[in-house]
Motif scaffolding. Structure first.
Motif, PDB file in Angstrom:
ATOM      1  N   GLY A  29      62.206  -3.773  43.533  1.00 13.20           N
ATOM      2  CA  GLY A  29      63.197  -3.520  42.512  1.00 13.20           C
ATOM      3  C   GLY A  29      64.310  -2.401  42.804  1.00 13.20           C
ATOM      4  O   GLY A  29      65.221  -2.155  42.003  1.00 13.20           O
ATOM      5  N   ILE A  30      64.038  -1.275  43.623  1.00 10.88           N
ATOM      6  CA  ILE A  30      64.854  -0.415  44.288  1.00 10.88           C
ATOM      7  C   ILE A  30      65.635  -0.664  45.472  1.00 10.88           C
ATOM      8  O   ILE A  30      66.816  -0.085  45.667  1.00 10.88           O
ATOM      9  N   SER A  31      64.773  -1.344  46.462  1.00 18.38           N
ATOM     10  CA  SER A  31      65.151  -1.536  47.595  1.00 18.38           C
ATOM     11  C   SER A  31      65.304  -2.876  48.208  1.00 18.38           C
ATOM     12  O   SER A  31      64.017  -3.528  47.928  1.00 18.38           O
ATOM     13  N   LEU A  32      66.059  -3.443  48.662  1.00 18.31           N
ATOM     14  CA  LEU A  32      66.090  -4.819  49.400  1.00 18.31           C
ATOM     15  C   LEU A  32      65.335  -4.920  50.692  1.00 18.31           C
ATOM     16  O   LEU A  32      64.923  -5.888  51.079  1.00 18.31           O
ATOM     17  N   ILE A  33      65.234  -3.719  51.277  1.00 14.39           N
ATOM     18  CA  ILE A  33      64.585  -3.445  52.493  1.00 14.39           C
ATOM     19  C   ILE A  33      63.096  -3.931  52.620  1.00 14.39           C
ATOM     20  O   ILE A  33      62.782  -4.630  53.551  1.00 14.39           O
ATOM     21  N   ALA A  34      62.339  -3.381  51.814  1.00 11.23           N
ATOM     22  CA  ALA A  34      60.955  -3.614  51.746  1.00 11.23           C
ATOM     23  C   ALA A  34      60.221  -3.225  50.325  1.00 11.23           C
ATOM     24  O   ALA A  34      60.919  -2.633  49.476  1.00 11.23           O
ATOM     25  N   ASP A  35      59.120  -3.762  50.189  1.00 10.60           N
ATOM     26  CA  ASP A  35      58.425  -3.649  48.880  1.00 10.60           C
ATOM     27  C   ASP A  35      57.704  -2.062  48.834  1.00 10.60           C
ATOM     28  O   ASP A  35      57.584  -1.533  47.880  1.00 10.60           O
ATOM     29  N   TYR A  36      57.534  -1.706  49.928  1.00 10.07           N
ATOM     30  CA  TYR A  36      56.938  -0.148  50.176  1.00 10.07           C
ATOM     31  C   TYR A  36      57.436   0.729  51.390  1.00 10.07           C
ATOM     32  O   TYR A  36      57.582   0.121  52.379  1.00 10.07           O
ATOM     33  N   PHE A  37      57.513   1.932  50.851  1.00 11.77           N
ATOM     34  CA  PHE A  37      57.611   2.882  52.106  1.00 11.77           C
ATOM     35  C   PHE A  37      56.379   3.641  52.349  1.00 11.77           C
ATOM     36  O   PHE A  37      56.041   4.004  51.253  1.00 11.77           O
ATOM     37  N   VAL A  38      56.358   3.989  53.417  1.00  8.89           N
ATOM     38  CA  VAL A  38      55.206   4.918  53.635  1.00  8.89           C
ATOM     39  C   VAL A  38      55.799   6.148  54.503  1.00  8.89           C
ATOM     40  O   VAL A  38      56.492   5.739  55.615  1.00  8.89           O
ATOM     41  N   ILE A  39      55.542   7.387  54.111  1.00 10.15           N
ATOM     42  CA  ILE A  39      56.116   8.368  54.674  1.00 10.15           C
ATOM     43  C   ILE A  39      55.065   9.211  54.998  1.00 10.15           C
ATOM     44  O   ILE A  39      54.141   9.623  54.451  1.00 10.15           O
ATOM     45  N   CYS A  40      54.981   9.866  56.264  1.00 12.68           N
ATOM     46  CA  CYS A  40      54.409  10.803  56.601  1.00 12.68           C
ATOM     47  C   CYS A  40      54.938  11.759  57.936  1.00 12.68           C
ATOM     48  O   CYS A  40      55.910  11.417  58.270  1.00 12.68           O
ATOM     49  N   HIS A  41      54.119  12.813  58.431  1.00 11.60           N
ATOM     50  CA  HIS A  41      54.549  13.531  59.327  1.00 11.60           C
ATOM     51  C   HIS A  41      53.381  14.024  60.505  1.00 11.60           C
ATOM     52  O   HIS A  41      52.263  13.864  60.153  1.00 11.60           O
ATOM     53  N   GLY A  42      53.941  14.218  61.760  1.00 10.49           N
ATOM     54  CA  GLY A  42      52.962  14.743  62.575  1.00 10.49           C
ATOM     55  C   GLY A  42      53.483  16.071  63.117  1.00 10.49           C
ATOM     56  O   GLY A  42      54.679  16.265  62.604  1.00 10.49           O
ATOM     57  N   ASP A  73      60.840   7.105  71.342  1.00  6.05           N
ATOM     58  CA  ASP A  73      61.049   8.238  72.628  1.00  6.05           C
ATOM     59  C   ASP A  73      61.427   9.541  72.209  1.00  6.05           C
ATOM     60  O   ASP A  73      60.948  10.396  72.910  1.00  6.05           O
ATOM     61  N   GLN A  74      62.401   9.781  71.213  1.00  2.00           N
ATOM     62  CA  GLN A  74      62.572  10.924  70.900  1.00  2.00           C
ATOM     63  C   GLN A  74      61.505  11.570  69.861  1.00  2.00           C
ATOM     64  O   GLN A  74      61.348  12.805  70.007  1.00  2.00           O
ATOM     65  N   ALA A  75      60.684  10.716  69.404  1.00  2.00           N
ATOM     66  CA  ALA A  75      59.537  11.310  68.242  1.00  2.00           C
ATOM     67  C   ALA A  75      59.956  12.342  67.447  1.00  2.00           C
ATOM     68  O   ALA A  75      59.369  13.188  66.978  1.00  2.00           O
ATOM     69  N   ARG A  76      61.190  12.091  66.749  1.00  2.00           N
ATOM     70  CA  ARG A  76      61.515  12.867  65.720  1.00  2.00           C
ATOM     71  C   ARG A  76      61.517  12.198  64.322  1.00  2.00           C
ATOM     72  O   ARG A  76      61.203  13.002  63.104  1.00  2.00           O
ATOM     73  N   TRP A  77      61.696  11.164  64.233  1.00  2.00           N
ATOM     74  CA  TRP A  77      61.662  10.101  63.260  1.00  2.00           C
ATOM     75  C   TRP A  77      61.391   8.845  63.924  1.00  2.00           C
ATOM     76  O   TRP A  77      62.598   8.104  64.199  1.00  2.00           O
ATOM     77  N   VAL A  78      60.246   8.175  63.574  1.00  2.00           N
ATOM     78  CA  VAL A  78      59.966   6.844  64.098  1.00  2.00           C
ATOM     79  C   VAL A  78      59.859   6.037  62.972  1.00  2.00           C
ATOM     80  O   VAL A  78      59.032   6.294  61.863  1.00  2.00           O
ATOM     81  N   LEU A  79      60.743   4.901  63.058  1.00  2.00           N
ATOM     82  CA  LEU A  79      60.552   3.974  61.762  1.00  2.00           C
ATOM     83  C   LEU A  79      59.818   2.770  62.338  1.00  2.00           C
ATOM     84  O   LEU A  79      60.095   2.260  63.431  1.00  2.00           O
ATOM     85  N   VAL A  80      58.975   2.294  61.718  1.00  2.00           N
ATOM     86  CA  VAL A  80      58.065   1.005  62.014  1.00  2.00           C
ATOM     87  C   VAL A  80      58.143   0.112  60.891  1.00  2.00           C
ATOM     88  O   VAL A  80      57.771   0.409  59.604  1.00  2.00           O
ATOM     89  N   ASP A  81      58.936  -0.937  61.109  1.00  2.00           N
ATOM     90  CA  ASP A  81      59.166  -2.067  60.215  1.00  2.00           C
ATOM     91  C   ASP A  81      58.338  -3.248  60.260  1.00  2.00           C
ATOM     92  O   ASP A  81      58.323  -4.064  61.413  1.00  2.00           O
ATOM     93  N   LEU A  82      57.352  -3.370  59.466  1.00  2.00           N
ATOM     94  CA  LEU A  82      56.456  -4.331  59.158  1.00  2.00           C
ATOM     95  C   LEU A  82      56.613  -5.337  58.081  1.00  2.00           C
ATOM     96  O   LEU A  82      55.681  -6.262  57.991  1.00  2.00           O
ATOM     97  N   GLY A  83      57.942  -5.538  58.002  1.00  2.00           N
ATOM     98  CA  GLY A  83      58.480  -6.588  56.773  1.00  2.00           C
ATOM     99  C   GLY A  83      58.420  -5.841  55.622  1.00  2.00           C
ATOM    100  O   GLY A  83      59.051  -5.129  55.036  1.00  2.00           O
ATOM    101  N   ASP A  84      57.204  -6.080  54.886  1.00  2.00           N
ATOM    102  CA  ASP A  84      57.272  -5.866  53.471  1.00  2.00           C
ATOM    103  C   ASP A  84      56.892  -4.003  53.152  1.00  2.00           C
ATOM    104  O   ASP A  84      57.125  -3.628  52.269  1.00  2.00           O
ATOM    105  N   VAL A  85      56.366  -3.713  54.323  1.00  2.00           N
ATOM    106  CA  VAL A  85      56.036  -2.209  54.517  1.00  2.00           C
ATOM    107  C   VAL A  85      56.886  -1.623  55.476  1.00  2.00           C
ATOM    108  O   VAL A  85      56.844  -1.959  56.802  1.00  2.00           O
ATOM    109  N   VAL A  86      57.680  -0.704  55.344  1.00  2.00           N
ATOM    110  CA  VAL A  86      58.235   0.120  56.279  1.00  2.00           C
ATOM    111  C   VAL A  86      57.613   1.791  56.359  1.00  2.00           C
ATOM    112  O   VAL A  86      57.760   2.352  55.196  1.00  2.00           O
ATOM    113  N   VAL A  87      57.298   2.001  57.436  1.00  2.00           N
ATOM    114  CA  VAL A  87      56.569   3.337  57.705  1.00  2.00           C
ATOM    115  C   VAL A  87      57.589   4.207  58.608  1.00  2.00           C
ATOM    116  O   VAL A  87      58.142   4.018  59.482  1.00  2.00           O
ATOM    117  N   HIS A  88      57.776   5.380  57.843  1.00  2.00           N
ATOM    118  CA  HIS A  88      58.316   6.573  58.487  1.00  2.00           C
ATOM    119  C   HIS A  88      57.664   7.657  58.888  1.00  2.00           C
ATOM    120  O   HIS A  88      57.074   8.347  58.106  1.00  2.00           O
TER     121      HIS A  88
END
Length: 117
Positions: A29-42, A73-88
């Motif tokens: 209901g907030i974003s049309l991109i995905a149902d869930y965002f997961v955010i983490c860092h290394g 390749d840059q490994a500063r912000w990697v976005l992995v789009d799995l459809g309903d879940v997008v991982v940052h």
């Protein structure tokens, strides 16, 4: 695979590579991109790549299509789009700069401890 199982799979995959400060946001209901965002860092470029690589490997093993993988390749912000879940997956310095949690502050958070194996 339903979205909650996909979310659980993604969170456990990144946790296996010691992703830090994992935050799940319910984007329904907030974003049309995905149902869930997961955010983490290394803490380094190598760790960011290891986290993203593990997520990609686990998704492929489960037959999940990776719709997009950007920034590896840059490994500063990697976005992995799995459809309903997008991982940052951020480098710790970039996460502070972009502050997605604040940007999407109206999204309810997901209780991460409940999905970790």
């Amino acid at each position: 695979m339903n979205e909650s199982k996909l979310l659980t799979l993604a969170i456990n995959a990144i946790d296996d590579k010691r992703a830090e400060n994992i935050v799940g946001l319910n984007m329904k209901g907030i974003s049309l991109i995905a149902d869930y965002f997961v955010i983490c860092h290394g803490n380094s470029e190598k760790q960011v790549q290891a986290i993203a690589h593990e997520l990609k490997k686990v998704a492929q093993e489960e037959g999940i299509e990776i719709k997009r993988l950007e920034g590896f390749d840059q490994a500063r912000w990697v976005l992995v789009d799995l459809g309903d879940v997008v991982v940052h997956v951020f480098h710790k310095d970039e996460r502070t700069y972009y502050n997605l949690e604040k940007l999407w502050g109206d999204a309810p958070t997901v209780e991460i401890e409940g999905v970790l194996n």
